[in-house]
Motif scaffolding. Structure first.
Motif, PDB file in Angstrom:
ATOM      1  N   LEU A   3       0.818  -1.216   0.000  1.00 31.94           N
ATOM      2  CA  LEU A   3       0.000   0.000   0.000  1.00 31.94           C
ATOM      3  C   LEU A   3       0.851   1.265   0.000  1.00 31.94           C
ATOM      4  O   LEU A   3       0.510   2.253  -0.641  1.00 31.94           O
ATOM      5  CB  LEU A   3      -0.921  -0.005   1.222  1.00 31.94           C
ATOM      6  CG  LEU A   3      -2.065  -1.006   1.138  1.00 31.94           C
ATOM      7  CD1 LEU A   3      -2.758  -1.144   2.483  1.00 31.94           C
ATOM      8  CD2 LEU A   3      -3.065  -0.580   0.085  1.00 31.94           C
TER       9      LEU A   3
ATOM     10  N   LEU B 242      -2.831  11.726   4.672  1.00 31.10           N
ATOM     11  CA  LEU B 242      -4.008  11.010   5.174  1.00 31.10           C
ATOM     12  C   LEU B 242      -3.951   9.535   4.782  1.00 31.10           C
ATOM     13  O   LEU B 242      -4.144   8.638   5.603  1.00 31.10           O
ATOM     14  CB  LEU B 242      -5.266  11.665   4.597  1.00 31.10           C
ATOM     15  CG  LEU B 242      -6.594  11.189   5.161  1.00 31.10           C
ATOM     16  CD1 LEU B 242      -6.723  11.594   6.612  1.00 31.10           C
ATOM     17  CD2 LEU B 242      -7.745  11.755   4.355  1.00 31.10           C
ATOM     18  N   GLY B 243      -3.609   9.297   3.502  1.00 26.63           N
ATOM     19  CA  GLY B 243      -3.554   7.922   3.012  1.00 26.63           C
ATOM     20  C   GLY B 243      -2.519   7.112   3.769  1.00 26.63           C
ATOM     21  O   GLY B 243      -2.803   5.997   4.222  1.00 26.63           O
TER      22      GLY B 243
ATOM     23  N   TYR C  65      -3.588   6.249   7.178  1.00 27.78           N
ATOM     24  CA  TYR C  65      -4.554   5.148   7.185  1.00 27.78           C
ATOM     25  C   TYR C  65      -3.863   3.808   6.971  1.00 27.78           C
ATOM     26  O   TYR C  65      -4.252   2.792   7.536  1.00 27.78           O
ATOM     27  CB  TYR C  65      -5.632   5.372   6.125  1.00 27.78           C
ATOM     28  CG  TYR C  65      -6.687   6.346   6.572  1.00 27.78           C
ATOM     29  CD1 TYR C  65      -6.919   6.560   7.927  1.00 27.78           C
ATOM     30  CD2 TYR C  65      -7.458   7.040   5.655  1.00 27.78           C
ATOM     31  CE1 TYR C  65      -7.865   7.464   8.346  1.00 27.78           C
ATOM     32  CE2 TYR C  65      -8.414   7.947   6.071  1.00 27.78           C
ATOM     33  CZ  TYR C  65      -8.611   8.145   7.423  1.00 27.78           C
ATOM     34  OH  TYR C  65      -9.557   9.029   7.834  1.00 27.78           O
ATOM     35  N   VAL C  66      -2.825   3.819   6.137  1.00 28.50           N
ATOM     36  CA  VAL C  66      -2.096   2.569   5.926  1.00 28.50           C
ATOM     37  C   VAL C  66      -1.468   2.114   7.247  1.00 28.50           C
ATOM     38  O   VAL C  66      -1.523   0.933   7.598  1.00 28.50           O
ATOM     39  CB  VAL C  66      -1.025   2.742   4.832  1.00 28.50           C
ATOM     40  CG1 VAL C  66      -0.180   1.485   4.732  1.00 28.50           C
ATOM     41  CG2 VAL C  66      -1.670   3.044   3.505  1.00 28.50           C
TER      42      VAL C  66
ATOM     43  N   CYS D  49      -2.508   2.865  10.287  1.00 25.80           N
ATOM     44  CA  CYS D  49      -3.584   2.374  11.155  1.00 25.80           C
ATOM     45  C   CYS D  49      -4.034   0.988  10.729  1.00 25.80           C
ATOM     46  O   CYS D  49      -4.273   0.106  11.555  1.00 25.80           O
ATOM     47  CB  CYS D  49      -4.775   3.321  11.100  1.00 25.80           C
ATOM     48  SG  CYS D  49      -4.447   4.922  11.779  1.00 25.80           S
ATOM     49  N   TYR D  50      -4.140   0.816   9.426  1.00 28.39           N
ATOM     50  CA  TYR D  50      -4.586  -0.466   8.913  1.00 28.39           C
ATOM     51  C   TYR D  50      -3.584  -1.559   9.272  1.00 28.39           C
ATOM     52  O   TYR D  50      -3.956  -2.662   9.672  1.00 28.39           O
ATOM     53  CB  TYR D  50      -4.763  -0.379   7.391  1.00 28.39           C
ATOM     54  CG  TYR D  50      -5.227  -1.656   6.761  1.00 28.39           C
ATOM     55  CD1 TYR D  50      -6.522  -2.113   6.971  1.00 28.39           C
ATOM     56  CD2 TYR D  50      -4.381  -2.422   5.964  1.00 28.39           C
ATOM     57  CE1 TYR D  50      -6.952  -3.294   6.401  1.00 28.39           C
ATOM     58  CE2 TYR D  50      -4.802  -3.594   5.396  1.00 28.39           C
ATOM     59  CZ  TYR D  50      -6.090  -4.032   5.617  1.00 28.39           C
ATOM     60  OH  TYR D  50      -6.525  -5.197   5.067  1.00 28.39           O
TER      61      TYR D  50
ATOM     62  N   LEU E  68      -3.928  -2.823  12.795  1.00 28.56           N
ATOM     63  CA  LEU E  68      -5.054  -3.716  13.069  1.00 28.56           C
ATOM     64  C   LEU E  68      -4.939  -5.045  12.346  1.00 28.56           C
ATOM     65  O   LEU E  68      -5.372  -6.078  12.844  1.00 28.56           O
ATOM     66  CB  LEU E  68      -6.369  -3.033  12.662  1.00 28.56           C
ATOM     67  CG  LEU E  68      -6.755  -1.852  13.543  1.00 28.56           C
ATOM     68  CD1 LEU E  68      -7.961  -1.138  12.955  1.00 28.56           C
ATOM     69  CD2 LEU E  68      -7.061  -2.328  14.942  1.00 28.56           C
ATOM     70  N   SER E  69      -4.378  -5.021  11.148  1.00 29.90           N
ATOM     71  CA  SER E  69      -4.416  -6.240  10.339  1.00 29.90           C
ATOM     72  C   SER E  69      -3.076  -6.950  10.295  1.00 29.90           C
ATOM     73  O   SER E  69      -3.019  -8.130   9.991  1.00 29.90           O
ATOM     74  CB  SER E  69      -4.851  -5.907   8.915  1.00 29.90           C
ATOM     75  OG  SER E  69      -3.796  -5.206   8.277  1.00 29.90           O
TER      76      SER E  69
ATOM     77  N   MET F   5      -6.407  -7.473   1.251  1.00 26.06           N
ATOM     78  CA  MET F   5      -7.487  -6.697   1.861  1.00 26.06           C
ATOM     79  C   MET F   5      -8.823  -7.293   1.453  1.00 26.06           C
ATOM     80  O   MET F   5      -9.395  -6.954   0.433  1.00 26.06           O
ATOM     81  CB  MET F   5      -7.418  -5.238   1.384  1.00 26.06           C
ATOM     82  CG  MET F   5      -6.477  -4.383   2.188  1.00 26.06           C
ATOM     83  SD  MET F   5      -6.239  -2.764   1.461  1.00 26.06           S
ATOM     84  CE  MET F   5      -7.881  -2.179   1.338  1.00 26.06           C
TER      85      MET F   5
ATOM     86  N   GLN G 215     -10.883  -2.116  11.399  1.00 23.88           N
ATOM     87  CA  GLN G 215     -10.134  -2.604  10.240  1.00 23.88           C
ATOM     88  C   GLN G 215     -10.909  -2.412   8.939  1.00 23.88           C
ATOM     89  O   GLN G 215     -10.360  -1.985   7.934  1.00 23.88           O
ATOM     90  CB  GLN G 215      -9.811  -4.087  10.457  1.00 23.88           C
ATOM     91  CG  GLN G 215      -8.742  -4.594   9.519  1.00 23.88           C
ATOM     92  CD  GLN G 215      -8.409  -6.038   9.816  1.00 23.88           C
ATOM     93  OE1 GLN G 215      -8.567  -6.480  10.946  1.00 23.88           O
ATOM     94  NE2 GLN G 215      -7.978  -6.773   8.827  1.00 23.88           N
TER      95      GLN G 215
ATOM     96  N   TYR H 295     -10.753   1.252   7.872  1.00 24.96           N
ATOM     97  CA  TYR H 295      -9.494   1.658   7.248  1.00 24.96           C
ATOM     98  C   TYR H 295      -9.349   1.038   5.869  1.00 24.96           C
ATOM     99  O   TYR H 295      -8.906   1.710   4.925  1.00 24.96           O
ATOM    100  CB  TYR H 295      -8.307   1.279   8.136  1.00 24.96           C
ATOM    101  CG  TYR H 295      -8.230   2.140   9.376  1.00 24.96           C
ATOM    102  CD1 TYR H 295      -8.245   3.526   9.282  1.00 24.96           C
ATOM    103  CD2 TYR H 295      -8.146   1.569  10.644  1.00 24.96           C
ATOM    104  CE1 TYR H 295      -8.188   4.318  10.406  1.00 24.96           C
ATOM    105  CE2 TYR H 295      -8.081   2.354  11.777  1.00 24.96           C
ATOM    106  CZ  TYR H 295      -8.105   3.729  11.662  1.00 24.96           C
ATOM    107  OH  TYR H 295      -8.048   4.512  12.751  1.00 24.96           O
TER     108      TYR H 295
ATOM    109  N   ILE I 215      -8.902   3.222   2.516  1.00 29.93           N
ATOM    110  CA  ILE I 215      -7.759   3.079   1.605  1.00 29.93           C
ATOM    111  C   ILE I 215      -8.257   2.791   0.192  1.00 29.93           C
ATOM    112  O   ILE I 215      -7.802   3.400  -0.787  1.00 29.93           O
ATOM    113  CB  ILE I 215      -6.822   1.967   2.123  1.00 29.93           C
ATOM    114  CG1 ILE I 215      -6.128   2.447   3.395  1.00 29.93           C
ATOM    115  CG2 ILE I 215      -5.797   1.608   1.069  1.00 29.93           C
ATOM    116  CD1 ILE I 215      -5.397   1.372   4.139  1.00 29.93           C
TER     117      ILE I 215
ATOM    118  N   MET J 130      -9.518   5.914  -1.213  1.00 33.19           N
ATOM    119  CA  MET J 130      -8.479   6.869  -1.588  1.00 33.19           C
ATOM    120  C   MET J 130      -7.813   6.480  -2.889  1.00 33.19           C
ATOM    121  O   MET J 130      -7.452   7.356  -3.697  1.00 33.19           O
ATOM    122  CB  MET J 130      -7.439   6.965  -0.471  1.00 33.19           C
ATOM    123  CG  MET J 130      -8.017   7.565   0.781  1.00 33.19           C
ATOM    124  SD  MET J 130      -6.770   7.949   1.999  1.00 33.19           S
ATOM    125  CE  MET J 130      -6.187   9.485   1.405  1.00 33.19           C
TER     126      MET J 130
END
Lengths: 128, 541, 464
Positions: free
Chosen positions: A36, A101-102, A105-106, A108-109, A112-113, A121, C139, C142, C146, C149
């Motif tokens: 990502l 921002l992107g 988010y990556v 944060c993602y 969690l993952s 994904m 999850q 997000y 993504i 985006m």
């Protein structure tokens, strides 16, 4: 011989080709990279290619930046068109905001993952 | 926005609706249901009295979804789904026709509609859409898929309304459009020949399906389909006498079904059983109900003495008059076969051996409210049997209102068409005389040594059946029909095979497209790029 | 009074947020009521045009005509509904800021009369939508953000390229000037720009095959945000798309192409909803379908059909807000958005709300959606497009199938989930539902407004 490159037509052609190559690099990144981060960076490359294309096509050798300072009080024909400069400045700001921002988010993602791969994904969809 | 016109045709249909609804008020019902019934009656009013197509359509749609909520309490999900999808399909076909007419005329008011200047293809498209509505609403094969389950699973009051009123709305629509707006001469003749045959084929298929049924309500549902099939067959001829025969039969069928559905409902309600194989021998227990049922099936079978004969008489004479020998033969075949299910109805519930189920045989009480609709129906049928001409003036008014020349004639007791006539009262006198003679003979010659017999008291036949063998004739009646060639085809083929396949195909398509909508962002990006490339390619060439 | 206030007030309110952190709810309500009052005040003076700050081409130009007024009023109204619905909840500062940004984005998209400002509002709306999508901070959220985006990035690249090409070859950015001068470009450049604009705005206007991302985003976002997406964001882009289409005077063949694409969009979306089990996705598909119908209708160049399309957009927005907010209550009580959860809730009020929403979207009388659909169909029939009528009716049947499949699931199901809606929320939802019924029975005034807006819409923009 290199003087001919200073002619606007040649200059713009070279810049356009360069921007196109950059665009292609970015596009390939967006379409083929699985990470990502790399995808978002590829977007950034595409945007840069657009900036280069736009600014470059409004530049002619010998013209000055459209900045009213140091005794210059009015716009004149020796300045390049100010509108593209203003547009690109705005767009760069927007682009950086979106990129930040992107990427956040990556991150944060990832927390969690545990991965940053786009092909893994599968949280969303009719099956889930 | 709404506009209305009081017409004799609307009065007839709405009047029947009011009679049915009011008499059903007595036959039980839940609190909270009345709202939907009021809505339904109101929507029927909109349909029957509309003076423009939009009002008609609004009434039609409200009719569809208010019925949905009436069925919803009792029916299974699958049945509900079938009901609403088919009925909305009918409504959308009607909307299509409406919109096409608007597109051609620029107006939806009835008075402004004149389709004679339209292109023929346009007229045929409108006709086909209306046929679609009619087919679904009246349950023409294979569109009868929704009818039977809905009738069987709706509560008894609402199945009565469905059979008595809602099944006729298609007929009303047909008369409205094909008599008033789109007369037959504007359309290819073949369309109506096709319609007539579809009607009679439907009635034959439904008749045999009815004979094979084990549930009284399903049997009546098939019978409804068959009877409406007759109406469609005769009305497709579009002569003046055909119209009169259709209207007459619509009236008779409404009251027959009012009587029969409530009658069966009363038994099902009291005994708590809903198949022929669990009922039987109830004649003595529910004698009044039995007699009312006999009146109902006599009318249904079209035997002289009751109103059913008058309408069958009109149907036959109309077919004869129009030189439709084959159609007549088919209708007669279907009506004759209908005796079998009429017989099954009365035999399966009231005659035969009583079941050994103590709950069923125990004398129960039918709430008096269930008799009200039945008595209303029976009284009207008896009156129309003795005085078959009683409603002729009214039917004639409808024809005159549609600017057609009436063909029926005669006083109250005589029903006369240019082709033939009969006197209902004379038939009555003759029949009553003969009946009294037979009754007298029966009472005189009755074997006084009879004793009540047990269900298994048949050992002299040579074998003693086990208790788990169901001896009731209603249980297996119609089973032997499957040995007959064409009828086997009817009985072994189900609409579910066709519509089930449609559902499966649609589901597969849906799954396929869903996968598109679940792609990852990168695959979507690929598709976008491909799309843009395709667009650029198309633009270059 | 200035149109700039519509944009500036929410932004200023966001910046000043730290000063009234404790009074966020009254401030939100006050802001929204102020905006509603502002919009109301503009009603008598349409059309309004304004240039802010510098002279052209660096100016910020706004334009409000009857057509865009329709959308502005719709957005501000829905926003007011949303704030009132939240009135009893703990105030969320981040929602306040993102919500204001979102409102500014969609209003700017509709009001902007300059293509570069359009791009800026495009990005503002997009960024706030990304943040909205990830609002739950889980999850799924997000992953959705993504995805959004990446797709949005592609759209913005196409749009940016188109704007650059326009400026490079025309030398100005004002929409009306572009409309007037576009035909002086050579044909291949025109086509290239049109394709870029089509893809850039098509992705955002959620048109097949550019809408494959939508269902995922709706699934990831919080439910009430979905309501805003489907009633504000997609509608703003729809308006914008056709505003540009009519500005650039396309040839009839391209318009037919757009009609076909709209119908395909409708069919594909409804078909995919047929077997879906997630209500969020089902409502998303239904939104896509309705957008498809509106898209096909807006491409028709007939004032009557476009009036119908505007009415459809209004009716659909209200109905979708009802459905999504109802679903939100259901999710709160049952913790699930699967179809199975719908079968088990016990609340006659909520069931009525859902039923009214479903029936209105289906176009069943006597609800507002029916008037919209009837007008569109009559218009298509009157202009001779019978195949459009046929396909809309056929696909509506598919739509009916899955809506009623959801309702029919309730037959014989054990109703175990109790739903407790506060009376204030019930009144709000009830008002919307009543609005659908009243609009369905007395559409006269609203339809007259839509007809007027449609005529303005078709006449092109007034010159700035």
């Amino acid at each position: 011989m290199l003087e001919t490159l200073n002619q606007p037509a040649y200059l713009h052609f070279v810049i356009t080709v360069g921007a196109f190559v950059l665009f292609a690099i970015g596009l390939i990144g967006v379409l083929s990279k699985k990470n990502l981060f790399k995808i978002f960076l590829s977007f950034s490359i595409i945007e840069s290619s657009l900036f280069l294309f736009f600014i470059g096509n409004h530049y002619e050798v010998g013209k000055r930046a459209p900045i009213v300072a140091d005794g210059v009080t009015t716009f004149d024909h020796q300045m390049v068109d100010p509108v593209p400069q203003a547009m690109i400045l705005t767009t760069i700001v927007i682009g950086i905001a979106v990129l930040a921002l992107g990427l956040s988010y990556v991150v944060c993602y990832y927390r969690l993952s545990g991965h940053t791969r786009i092909d893994k994904m599968d949280e969303l969809g009719d099956a889930s | 926005m709404f506009s209305f016109a009081i017409t004799p045709l609307g009065n007839l249909f709405f009047g029947m609706s009011v009679v049915v609804f009011v008499s059903l008020l007595f036959a039980g019902g839940r609190r909270g249901e009345w709202l939907w019934y009021v809505l339904l009656l109101g929507s029927l009013g909109l349909v029957f009295y509309a003076d423009d197509l939009v009002t008609l359509f609004i009434g039609w749609e409200i009719m569809s979804w208010s019925s949905y909520f009436l069925i919803a309490r009792r029916a299974s999900s699958a049945t509900l789904q079938k009901y609403i999808v088919f009925n909305l399909a009918a409504a959308f076909a009607l909307l299509g026709a409406l919109v096409l007419i608007y597109g051609a005329e620029g107006s939806v008011a009835y008075v402004a509609i004149d389709l004679s200047t339209l292109a023929p293809s346009h007229r045929i498209a409108i006709a086909l859409l209306l046929f679609g509505t009619l087919f679904i609403k009246s349950g023409i094969v294979p569109f009868h898929y929704w009818v039977v389950d809905t009738y069987a699973q709706a509560d008894e009051r609402f199945s009565t309304v469905l059979s008595a009123i809602i099944s006729k709305v298609g007929i009303f629509l047909f008369i409205l459009f094909f008599v008033r707006f789109l007369p037959a001469e504007l359309l290819p003749k073949g369309l109506f020949v096709l319609l007539a045959w579809l009607g009679v084929i439907t009635s034959i298929i439904a008749t045999f399906k009815a004979i094979d049924e084990d549930e009284p309500k399903r049997l009546l549902a098939y019978s409804s389909i068959a009877q409406v099939g007759y109406i469609i067959t005769v009305i497709a001829l579009l002569t003046n006498s055909a119209l009169e025969a259709a209207l007459y039969h619509a009236v008779i069928h409404t009251f027959v079904k009012l009587l029969l559905f409530v009658n069966v409902a009363a038994i099902l309600h009291t005994t708590g059983r809903n198949t022929f194989s669990t009922l039987g021998g109830l004649m003595n227990t529910y004698l009044l109900n039995f007699l009312l049922l006999v009146i109902g099936i006599i009318a249904l079978a079209g035997v002289p003495l009751l109103g059913g004969f008058s309408s069958k008489f009109l149907i036959y004479t109309t077919l004869l008059e129009a030189h439709q020998g084959l159609l007549l033969a088919a209708v007669m075949f279907s009506s004759a076969s209908a005796f079998l299910y009429c017989y099954k109805l009365v035999y399966g519930i009231y005659l035969g051996q009583p079941t050994h189920d103590p709950e069923v045989s125990a004398p129960g009480r039918i709430p008096w409210g269930y008799y009200v609709p039945q008595v209303v129906g029976a009284a009207l049928l008896l009156i129309l049997g003795a005085l078959p001409g009683a409603i002729v003036p009214y039917v004639n008014t409808i024809l005159e209102d549609l600017s057609l020349a009436p063909v029926m004639d005669g006083g109250a007791t005589v029903l006369a068409t240019p082709f033939a006539s009969f006197n209902g009262l004379v038939i009555w006198e003759a029949f009553v005389g003969i009946f009294l003679l037979i009754l007298l003979g029966f009472l005189l010659l009755k074997n006084r040594s009879t004793r009540p017999r047990d269900r298994y008291d048949i050992s002299y036949c040579g074998e003693v059946p086990r208790p788990d063998v169901n001896l009731h004739y209603g249980y297996g009646m119609g089973r032997e029909l499957i040995r007959i060639g064409g009828i086997r085809t009817i009985l072994t083929h189900h609409a579910h095979a066709l519509w089930g396949r449609v559902i499966v195909v649609a589901g597969d398509g849906s799954h396929l497209i869903q996968r598109l909508y679940s792609l990852t962002a990168q695959n979507i990006a690929w598709l976008f790029v491909a799309f843009v490339t395709a667009l650029l390619y198309l633009e270059v060439h | 009074m200035s149109l700039l206030l519509l944009i500036a007030l929410p932004l200023i309110a966001s910046f000043l947020m730290p000063f009234y952190r404790r009074f966020l709810r009254p401030v939100t309500l006050g802001l929204d009521l102020g905006l509603v009052g502002l919009v109301y005040a503009f009603y008598g003076q349409l059309p309004v045009q304004e240039m802010v700050s510098f002279s052209s081409p660096l100016s910020i130009a706004f334009r409000l005509d009857t057509a865009s007024y329709f959308f502005v009023a719709l957005f501000v109204g829905i926003r007011l509904f949303d704030s009132m619905y939240r009135l009893r909840e703990a105030a969320d500062p981040s929602y306040f800021i993102v919500g204001n940004l979102f409102l500014v984005g969609v209003l700017g998209l509709v009001l902007s009369a300059d293509i570069f400002n359009l791009y800026i509002f495009f990005e503002i709306a997009s960024i706030s939508a990304y943040i909205f999508t990830a609002m739950k901070q889980d999850q799924q959220g997000y992953a959705g953000a993504i995805t959004y985006m990446i797709v949005g990035g592609i759209a913005s690249i196409f749009l940016l390229l188109a704007i650059m090409l326009i400026y490079l070859h025309l030398g100005y950015l004002t929409l009306s000037a572009i409309g007037a001068g576009f035909h002086t470009l050579d044909a291949s450049m025109q086509r290239l720009i049109l394709i870029l604009l089509f893809v850039g705005f098509g992705i955002k206007a959620e048109i097949f095959p550019l809408n494959l991302w939508v269902a995922d985003i709706y699934q990831a976002a919080p439910i009430r945000v979905d309501a805003l997406f489907s009633s504000m964001l997609s509608k703003a882009y729809l308006f914008l798309f056709f505003h540009l289409v009519y500005l650039l005077h396309p040839d009839p063949a391209s318009l037919r192409f757009l009609t076909v694409i709209g119908l395909v969009s409708f069919a594909v979306a409804e078909l995919s909803a047929l077997r879906s089990r997630n209500l969020k996705r089902i409502f998303a598909y239904s939104t896509l379908g309705q957008l498809g119908v509106a898209f096909a209708a807006l491409a028709s160049t007939d004032p009557m059909i476009i009036a119908g399309a505007l009415f459809l957009i209004g009716a659909h927005s209200v109905a979708k807000v009802l459905l999504f907010f109802g679903l939100d209550a259901l999710e709160e009580a049952s913790g699930s958005v699967q179809v199975e959860a719908f079968a088990t809730f016990r609340s006659p009020f909520l069931l009525t709300v859902f039923a009214i929403g479903f029936l209105s979207i289906l176009g069943i009388p006597p609800l507002a959606g029916f008037i919209a659909k009837l007008t569109i169909l009559e218009g298509f029939a009157a202009t001779g497009y019978f195949w459009v009528v046929g396909s809309i009716l056929f696909v509506s049947l598919i739509e009916a199938t899955y809506f009623f499949r959801i309702l029919s699931k309730r037959a014989h199901a054990e109703k175990t989930v109790e739903i407790s809606l506060s009376s204030g929320r019930m009144i709000l939802l009830g008002l919307l539902a009543a609005g659908l019924i009243i609009l369905g029975i007395f559409p006269g005034e609203a339809m007259a407004f839509c007809t007027h807006a449609a005529q303005i819409f078709l006449s092109g923009v007034p010159h700035v």
